[in-house]
Design an enzyme around this catalytic site. Structure first.
Site, PDB file in Angstrom:
ATOM      1  CB  CYS A 111      43.644  40.355  47.556  1.00 58.00           C
ATOM      2  SG  CYS A 111      42.045  40.462  46.754  1.00 58.00           S
ATOM      3  CB  CYS A 133      46.326  48.792  44.847  1.00 49.85           C
ATOM      4  SG  CYS A 133      46.747  49.794  43.429  1.00 49.85           S
TER       5      CYS A 133
HETATM    6 FE1  SF4 Z   1      41.580  42.776  46.637  1.00 48.69          FE
HETATM    7 FE2  SF4 Z   1      43.054  44.969  46.422  1.00 48.69          FE
HETATM    8 FE3  SF4 Z   1      40.533  44.927  45.491  1.00 48.69          FE
HETATM    9 FE4  SF4 Z   1      40.960  44.921  48.091  1.00 48.69          FE
HETATM   10  S1  SF4 Z   1      41.539  46.568  46.669  1.00 48.69           S
HETATM   11  S2  SF4 Z   1      39.552  43.552  47.001  1.00 48.69           S
HETATM   12  S3  SF4 Z   1      42.814  43.730  48.289  1.00 48.69           S
HETATM   13  S4  SF4 Z   1      42.230  43.747  44.704  1.00 48.69           S
END
Ligand code: SF4
Length: 242
Positions: free
Chosen positions: A123, A232
């Site tokens: 993600c 991240c």
């Molecule tokens: Fe997605 Fe990373 Fe945002 Fe969590 S922090 S919603 S894993 S983009």
């Protein structure tokens, strides 16, 4: 110009900040960075507490600097409200809201619902890393608000870093700042900040991956709290991220 290849030779990385410098070297590094990289320098801004300091220091050097916010579509409303406040206070700044190629709905259609709860690395790759790669494809260097005291993984950060992740140079002016330094600066200069900081959210990212911390917890303990994940992926080498 200092380049990706010879960054580590820079004497700037070996200078201890002067005791008389309230910015602990940050203002000097920013002056140097904008003189060196000019308009190609990008600040990847999260609009966290460190960002408020950095924006104020950057505005002293380059009032029309380019800031990029990775707009995942999953941020708190308080974060968007803060961005509006910053736009009002620093009207010349060039704030780019960089979105991923997939909307949240398109991501759900392709990867299933709540990808962040099953594979947060994937993600983050879609919503943060890929978009920043696109931004930095035209940049020679970027600025980040990393501080050494934030976490063990950030303890060896230098002012000027070879950035393998984005094949660039990462400039980190706040390496010597503590959390207290950040807040003293915000209060002394009456800067805006995210109201969630007053509700025990020291580090604020996307809603699904941000939670409150307890008083005795690390300031990044509320990020990806149920995963073995602390970053991240923007600040780690490419093999660590998908
Ligand atoms: Fe997605 Fe990373 Fe945002 Fe969590 S922090 S919603 S894993 S983009």
């Amino acid at each position: 110009m200092l380049t990706y290849a010879n960054y580590s030779d820079s004497p700037l990385n070996h200078e201890e900040p002067s005791a008389s410098d309230p910015t602990k070297g940050a203002q000097g590094i920013l002056n140097w960075a904008y003189q060196t990289y000019g308009d190609s320098l990008v600040y990847a801004c999260s609009f966290g507490a460190e960002s408020m300091v950095m924006i104020d220091l950057i505005a002293n050097v380059k009032p029309d600097a380019k800031l990029v916010f990775l707009d995942t579509g999953l941020h708190f409303q308080e974060t968007y409200d803060l961005i509006d406040e910053v736009k009002e206070k620093y009207p010349k700044l060039d704030i780019v809201m960089k979105e991923p190629s997939l909307t949240v709905d398109e991501q759900r259609e392709q990867y299933g619902s709540a990808l962040w709860s099953r594979d947060p690395n994937q993600c983050c790759y879609i919503r943060k890393i890929k978009p920043l790669e696109e931004v930095l494809s035209g940049a020679t260097a970027w600025i980040s608000g990393l501080r050494r005291a934030q976490s063990p993984s950030r303890a060896n950060t230098d002012f000027i870093n070879k950035d393998d992740r984005f094949e660039s140079v990462k400039v980190c002016p706040l390496i010597h700042w503590t959390w207290d330094d950040v807040w003293n600066y915000i209060k002394d200069h009456q800067l805006p900040y995210n109201s969630l900081h007053d509700e025990n959210y020291p580090s604020i990212g996307c809603i699904p991956c941000t939670s409150k911390v307890l008083d005795n917890e690390d300031e990044r303990a509320g990020r990806w709290a149920n995963f073995n994940k602390t970053e991240c992926g923007l600040h780690v080498a490419p093999q660590s991220a998908k």
